[in-house]
Enzyme design. Sequence first.
Site, PDB file in Angstrom:
ATOM      1  CG  ASP A  66      -2.518   1.744   3.317  1.00  0.00           C
ATOM      2  OD1 ASP A  66      -2.269   2.862   2.817  1.00  0.00           O
ATOM      3  OD2 ASP A  66      -2.711   1.550   4.519  1.00  0.00           O
ATOM      4  CG  HIS A  68      -1.515   4.944  -1.481  1.00  0.00           C
ATOM      5  ND1 HIS A  68      -1.686   4.401  -0.227  1.00  0.00           N
ATOM      6  CD2 HIS A  68      -0.469   4.284  -2.040  1.00  0.00           C
ATOM      7  CE1 HIS A  68      -0.775   3.471  -0.032  1.00  0.00           C
ATOM      8  NE2 HIS A  68      -0.020   3.368  -1.119  1.00  0.00           N
TER       9      HIS A  68
END
Lengths: 422, 217
Positions: free
Chosen positions: A398, A394
Amino acid sequence: MIIDVVMPKMGESITEGTILEWKKRVGDSIAMDEILLEIGTDKVDSEIPSSAEGVIVEILAKPNDVIEVGKVIAKIDSEKESSKSKDSFENIDESFSADLSKVEEKISINDSKTIINQKEKRFFSPVVMKIVAENQLPLSELEKITGTGRKGRVTKKDILFYINEKEKSEIVIPKKDFGNIDQKSQIGTSNQEEMSHMRQVISKHMVESLSTSAHVYVMTDVDMSRIVEFVKLNEVSFKDQESYNLTYTPFVVQAAVQALLGFPKMNASIDDTKIKYHRHINIGLAVSVDNGLMVPSLLHCEEKNFLGFCRSVNDIAKRARKGDINPDELSGSTFSITNFGVFGVTLGTPIINQPNVGILGVGAIKKRPVVVEDVDGDSIGIKNMMMLSLGFDHRLIDGAEGSNFITSVKRNLETMSLEFNF
Amino acid sequence: MGPKETQKILIQDLGFKKYKSALSLQEKLQKQRIAGNTPDTLLLVEHEPVYTLGKNANRNHLLQSRDKSVEVHNIERGGDVTFHGPGQLVGYPILDLTNYKKSVSWYMRTLEELTIRVLKEFDIEGNRIKGLTGVWVENKKIAAQGVRISRWVTMHGFSINVCPQLSYYDGIIPCGIFNYDVTSMEECLNKKISIKKVKNSISEIFLEMFTSRNKNG
């Protein structure tokens, strides 16, 4: 007099040492200059001679303990010669004994030897000492007992009360040191062994990956019915031609490589604040081997066709199991795939293979009732379904991008053109 | 022995010697040095192929894939696993550090300095790596050190790869350090080096360094 033995300073800039071996045990007597223990610093093992003569009453550090210079590691009683003479003192009444004796704080002898630290010493009567010895109570504990006798002296009653209370509390409260080997009986450890080299490497890599990447997961199901059908129809002719089995892994690899071509960020690495996009697609393939796991790479996947995937997957898995992988093949992956489905599990959350930013987990293909949409309306059908999970970092990717990527892999599998000639 | 004699350093070239017999000679000399019956000594030697493990070595650093015909010795020195063999020059100084400086860090750094100066004579630039012991040439280890001290008298010592068959190192994780490769003087210069020249250079520099640092000198 109780003399503290401290970790000696073996040289400038040396702040700690490792206990290697005690040459003496508690209760042993030691002469001045006799070797008491061995310590290790840097790449030097040194024998440490005793700076005092007496009986070792306490050893406060175990082999392999790393101890700061100056910390107390043992205590020597310089007045105690041996435990033989104690009987003759047995009947002397406590009140006849001498007062507290005070001696100077610190004397440092020759730096190669241990530094002795003579400190204030409380008086304990022979009767008390006898009880202490019989109950194997460390002297440090004895010093903590508050006495009710004259000038706060510990009486026979005090010591017996303390030992009684201690025994009671030991039954209720387990020992403080949970890492201690004393706990063995409660956990029921039957034996212990050193981890293999491979196990240690895996162990290190996994923890490092978890502490490096911000792991998140997305999952989706894939209808594999067309591919299952294709494999059924072609497995015999495939084996005739290639002399190994047609498996599902090359299909997944091909679908992932196609998806990666459209998502260069998933085929990248993070270098501090930079994103490094890789020119080649090198798929790290997790292969379970005896006692462990290897992730050899299929290099330059962007150049391969389906048969190329079949051959390289077969080749690398076979060589990994034989232990025939060269070190170059174990590095250089840009994205990884792990197929735990071969063990029958439905879904998993794999750990990213550093320095990749994504890993695709492949579950088992299982027949399931699913809703089939048709022009005539919805119906329930039996389909060969497979779960895919994508672990991604992450820090770089995303949720939207991760989801789009896994959906792309799914679509590639469900719509794969199956016009291969075997 | 008068103070004059204590500054004498004896250098003995043992040529080729089995690891075990060199070890017992060292042990004997260390005992004699503690008793003051022998001067400071430097032994120079080459060994038959052998892997040695220090007291706190991790046996896993001796890999299963190693050449099993090579002897393995568990010995009492600091450090992890290492290799000795033909083409590697090994130095065993038996020194009473009370005549120099009672500091193991001083001693280890001095041995590193010795190697760096010897390498320089052959136009090789050796470096230290912070936090690690030994000498490196561009991130590849060229010299290793491991020492045992009893009453400030040293034994074991240092090894410099002159021209050993480096593949022997594939059988171990030297000194337990995963990330660094091993090299030799021959590999650095890409030409043959005479062990004899390296021995002469070590002897000269060792004498100069330790004589000048002797407190009684």
